[in-house]
Design a protein around this motif. Structure first.
Motif, short mmCIF file in Angstrom:
data_model
loop_
_atom_site.label_atom_id
_atom_site.label_comp_id
_atom_site.label_asym_id
_atom_site.label_seq_id
_atom_site.Cartn_x
_atom_site.Cartn_y
_atom_site.Cartn_z
N GLN B 151 0.84 -1.21 0.00
CA GLN B 151 0.00 0.00 0.00
C GLN B 151 0.87 1.26 0.00
O GLN B 151 0.60 2.20 -0.73
N GLN B 152 1.92 1.24 0.82
CA GLN B 152 2.75 2.44 0.88
C GLN B 152 3.49 2.65 -0.43
O GLN B 152 3.68 3.79 -0.85
N SER B 174 6.47 3.99 9.67
CA SER B 174 6.14 3.83 11.09
C SER B 174 4.92 2.97 11.33
O SER B 174 4.74 2.42 12.42
N ALA B 175 4.03 2.84 10.31
CA ALA B 175 2.82 2.03 10.50
C ALA B 175 2.99 0.61 9.96
O ALA B 175 2.04 -0.14 9.91
N LEU B 176 4.23 0.27 9.57
CA LEU B 176 4.44 -1.02 8.91
C LEU B 176 4.98 -2.08 9.86
O LEU B 176 5.69 -1.76 10.82
N ASP B 177 4.61 -3.34 9.58
CA ASP B 177 5.25 -4.44 10.29
C ASP B 177 6.73 -4.43 9.94
O ASP B 177 7.11 -4.10 8.80
N PRO B 178 7.59 -4.81 10.89
CA PRO B 178 9.05 -4.68 10.66
C PRO B 178 9.53 -5.33 9.37
O PRO B 178 10.41 -4.78 8.70
N GLU B 179 8.94 -6.48 9.01
CA GLU B 179 9.49 -7.17 7.83
C GLU B 179 9.10 -6.49 6.53
O GLU B 179 9.58 -6.85 5.47
N LEU B 180 8.19 -5.49 6.59
CA LEU B 180 7.75 -4.81 5.37
C LEU B 180 8.44 -3.46 5.18
O LEU B 180 8.26 -2.79 4.17
#
Lengths: 273, 257
Positions: B151-152, B174-180
């Protein structure tokens, strides 16, 4: 001691047994009710005055279709009118210009608080108050205006809430792509707002369908009868309630497909969230 | 362009003040960004860095000061802000993709509405940009069907589709899961390498260190120090910068402030 034994007896029923027992009680109540109804109701009389088969056929063949069509026509026109006026009112309530907000608030509070019956009466008296004034496409124009005015007041609040339910980031994203406030509203906020508003707007449409039965106030000729007026006239001449039951089923004929359609629309827009 | 000063200056901010109510969130900010420069803004939360970024395309209106982008003062009431924003791309922490549009339509709606671009042309531009972010296979997907990282990346492609001169990133990972996080940062790095002017508010110190031309440290509504990444992150001069970096780079070891 006694507390302990009570606890133990209750515990003896496993959750599954308890659920089975509750289910059994529910069915027993249902069966008892049905049996009472079967024994104590006067079925032949009920059948004759509510569901007379000859009268059902007669009613359906003599003007039911036109009455059904008229109810749909009164409602559809009023809904379209109400939706347009309601959107305008909602935008006025969200306006930066205070007098627009005041005007919209006064209109909404006034017409939401007024029974639809009173609005219809006012419209039926308009030609008396202003001699020479005629509504176009009478009686449709009158019904559309009266129902539309009442409907728009309700819809305005639904639409305003829908617009405000669209996350602020959506408009920010649109504006930072260079869209004007109006473009962001039209292309981004309103389409999402209307998706959010589908269920409450359906409720308002169904309310309008039922309120359309008030058109008789403005005075109708037989060809302009809506379902209720038609059913009542037929019931009076035949001294039997069956035509009213048929008219009532006519309303279901409109609202049930509507409910199914809306449920389908909801589940398809759910994917777009 | 304003005469005199350096023609390479793309963004110039002078004497910027912003209050939210009685809260003085930006206190006399002065700073410039050159064409092609990548600036990372770091600092603790509440330091005013996101507000500063949102002022640069006037999502927040400052009470005082000048924001000159491409020679035009955005704060001037006569400035056509819609026209100015066409040249300033913005990427949000929460992506803010349009949920009722596919990835492709997210990228075409603004060029078609704002620039009056024909659909075919807009779709061609959109495809090029979705390819740039590695999502050419997702053109028909609705945002809800995409991972946060995807999405980003669509959001970045959407901003690029207006052909901006400047890209603003507001904590894009900042709104992403670490692996993404990695896939988004690598797209941003490619964008930086292609010569795009970027202002990035971020907590990703590794990214700032490797990609930024300049790092700006903000705290308490002001710029505390700025300079090359090696200087600001590697050898900070100010005590507040050192404190912040210690907490960010070693979150377990730091004592509660």
């Amino acid at each position: 001691m006694s507390d302990g034994s009570a606890l133990r007896t209750r515990r003896r029923l496993s959750p599954r047994r308890r659920a089975q027992r509750i289910r059994a009680v529910q069915y027993v109540v249902l069966v008892v009710g049905a049996v009472c109804a079967a024994f104590f109701a006067d079925w032949p009389t009920i059948g004759r005055s509510f569901f007379d088969p000859h009268l059902i056929v007669y009613t359906v063949l003599h003007g039911f279709a036109s009455a059904l069509w008229n109810t749909v026509a009164y409602t559809a026109g009023a809904f379209v009118l109400g939706l347009m006026a309601g959107t305008l009112l909602a935008l006025m309530r969200l306006s930066d210009v205070a007098p627009y907000r005041w005007l919209a608030t006064i209109y909404i509070e006034f017409f939401r608080g007024l029974p639809a019956l009173v609005v219809f009466m006012a419209f039926s008296l308009l030609p008396l108050a202003f001699s020479g004034l005629t509504m176009p496409w009478s009686p449709y124009g009158t019904a559309w205006a009266a129902l539309g005015i009442v409907g728009s007041a309700y819809m305005a609040e639904t639409i305003r809430a829908g617009i405000q339910a669209v996350p602020r980031g959506q408009v920010e994203a649109a504006r930072s792509l260079g869209m004007s406030a109006a473009q962001a509203m039209r292309k981004i906020a309103l389409p999402q707002a209307f998706r959010i508003m589908i269920p409450p707007l359906t409720n308002e449409l169904i309310m309008l369908i039922k309120d359309s039965s008030l058109v008789f106030i403005v005075g109708l000729s037989a060809s302009n009868f809506d379902l209720t007026k038609f059913g009542r006239a037929m019931a009076n001449t035949n001294v039997n309630i069956t035509p009213l039951v048929v008219a009532g089923l006519g309303y279901l004929l409109i609202t049930l497909p509507l409910s199914i359609l809306v449920r389908r629309m909801e589940s398809s827009t759910e994917k777009g969230r | 362009m304003t005469g005199g000063a350096n023609d390479d200056v793309l963004v110039s901010i002078e004497g910027l003040h912003k209050w939210f109510g009685s809260n003085h969130v930006l206190q006399d900010i002065n700073f410039t960004v050159d064409r092609g420069e990548v600036v990372c803004v770091i600092g603790p939360s509440g330091s005013g860095k996101s507000t500063l970024l949102r002022c640069i395309n006037l999502l927040e209106r400052p009470q005082h000061g000048a924001i000159v982008v491409r020679g035009e003062n955005l704060v001037d009431p006569d400035c056509d802000i819609d026209a100015a924003r066409r040249h300033i791309g913005m990427v949000f922490q929460q992506f803010n993709l349009f949920p009722h549009h596919t990835a492709l339509d997210n990228c075409t709606v603004a060029p078609m509405t704002v620039l009056g671009m024909k659909r075919v042309r807009a779709q061609q531009v959109a495809r090029d940009n979705l390819e740039r972010v590695g999502l050419l296979d997702k053109v028909d997907a609705l945002p809800a069907k995409l991972s946060g990282g995807q999405q980003q990346r669509v959001a970045i492609a959407r901003a690029l589709s207006m052909g901006p001169d400047l890209m603003l990133f507001d904590e894009p990972t900042s709104a992403l899961d670490p692996e993404l996080v990695g896939e988004v940062l690598s797209v941003m790095r490619k964008l930086a390498d292609s010569g795009m002017t970027m202002i990035v508010v971020t907590h990703e110190m590794a990214f700032a260190r490797e990609v930024a031309d300049r790092v700006v440290f903000m705290d308490g509504g002001g710029i505390i120090e700025q300079g090359s990444p090696d200087a600001v992150i590697g050898a900070p001069r100010e005590e507040r910068t050192r404190n912040f970096l210690r907490r960010v780079l070693n979150p377990i070891g730091a004592s509660p402030a």
